[in-house]
Design an enzyme around this catalytic site. Structure first.
Site, PDB file in Angstrom:
ATOM      1  CG  ASP A 106     -57.114  -7.879  31.834  1.00 16.45           C
ATOM      2  OD1 ASP A 106     -56.198  -7.422  32.545  1.00 16.45           O
ATOM      3  OD2 ASP A 106     -58.187  -8.323  32.290  1.00 16.45           O
ATOM      4  CE1 TYR A 158     -61.822  -0.642  30.271  1.00 17.38           C
ATOM      5  CE2 TYR A 158     -62.505   0.787  32.074  1.00 17.38           C
ATOM      6  CZ  TYR A 158     -61.531   0.030  31.437  1.00 17.38           C
ATOM      7  OH  TYR A 158     -60.279  -0.037  31.972  1.00 17.38           O
TER       8      TYR A 158
END
Length: 236
Positions: free
Chosen positions: A51, A110
């Site tokens: 994002d 992540y």
């Protein structure tokens, strides 16, 4: 010739990774624009989207090169000369024709970085600043996410997914000086899932996290800021 590109980027000033019809100011939008000037019109396929404001140290994409592009070392050099300085091609390597950056991926890793201190302008885009953090609680509760769960309550509203079931293989937290680093490894993540998990770790106690994981109650916590999140590695 199909090739895999490993990218790192500072996502601060981009509108996410995916190409958009309304703007070229995305990671793949910039990459596609440069490739087009080199007569490479293959569509870029990424392992997944990041994002707006999210960074990457190991994003993977694949493209199909035309026959006249045989020198991939030269291609890497040219791309890095032409791309914005906030996007870097770390490596380009030939892969099998059936390789798919997204569907061939087995695990995605992540990292989320928190700094326990007052904000400063030099790190503001790269870590999440908090005055105080209950590290022991985070280190304990982060393990609640390990395993197969329905993450319906840990995804951005309006997400279009066939299934909300994901498997978290590992989740851990450690301290490095004033930084707290959270690591998540899974077969995949829903949109904003990691930021919502981090938000839960910062706001909810263990019983509340379990309740939200079991879809018994949604506490509607806010996602943690985007600037502390990094796509670290894709495993195939």
């Amino acid at each position: 010739m199909r090739c895999a590109l490993i990218l790192s980027y500072d996502g601060t000033h981009f509108l996410g990774s995916q190409t958009q019809k309304s703007s070229n100011n995305t990671i793949l939008g910039n990459l596609q624009k440069v490739l087009s000037t080199l007569s490479i019109d293959s569509k870029i396929i990424a392992s997944g989207r990041t994002d707006k404001g999210v960074h990457a140290t190991g994003q993977v994409c694949h493209i199909d090169l035309p026959e006249f592009w045989t020198d991939i070392k030269k291609l890497k050099k040219v791309l890095n000369e032409m791309l914005p300085s906030s996007i870097k091609v770390k490596n380009i390597k030939k892969v099998e024709a059936k390789f798919h950056a997204r569907y061939s991926a087995k695990k995605r890793v992540y990292r989320y970085i928190i700094k326990e201190s007052k904000s400063n302008p030099f790190e503001a885009n790269y870590v999440t600043f908090l005055d105080s953090v209950d590290f022991e609680a985070i280190q304990k509760n982060i393990k609640l996410f390990i395993g197969e769960h329905n993450f319906s309550n840990f995804k951005k509203t309006g997400s279009d997914t066939k299934s909300n079931i994901r498997v978290i293989f590992s989740a851990s937290a450690y301290k490095h000086k004033k930084y707290i680093v959270l690591n998540f490894e899974a077969n995949g993540f829903l949109r904003s899932q990691i930021r919502l998990m981090v938000g839960a770790l910062l706001k909810l106690d263990a019983s509340e996290i379990i309740s939200q994981l079991n879809c018994e109650k949604n506490f509607k916590i806010r996602p943690a800021p985007c600037n502390g999140l990094y796509l670290s590695k894709i495993k195939y």
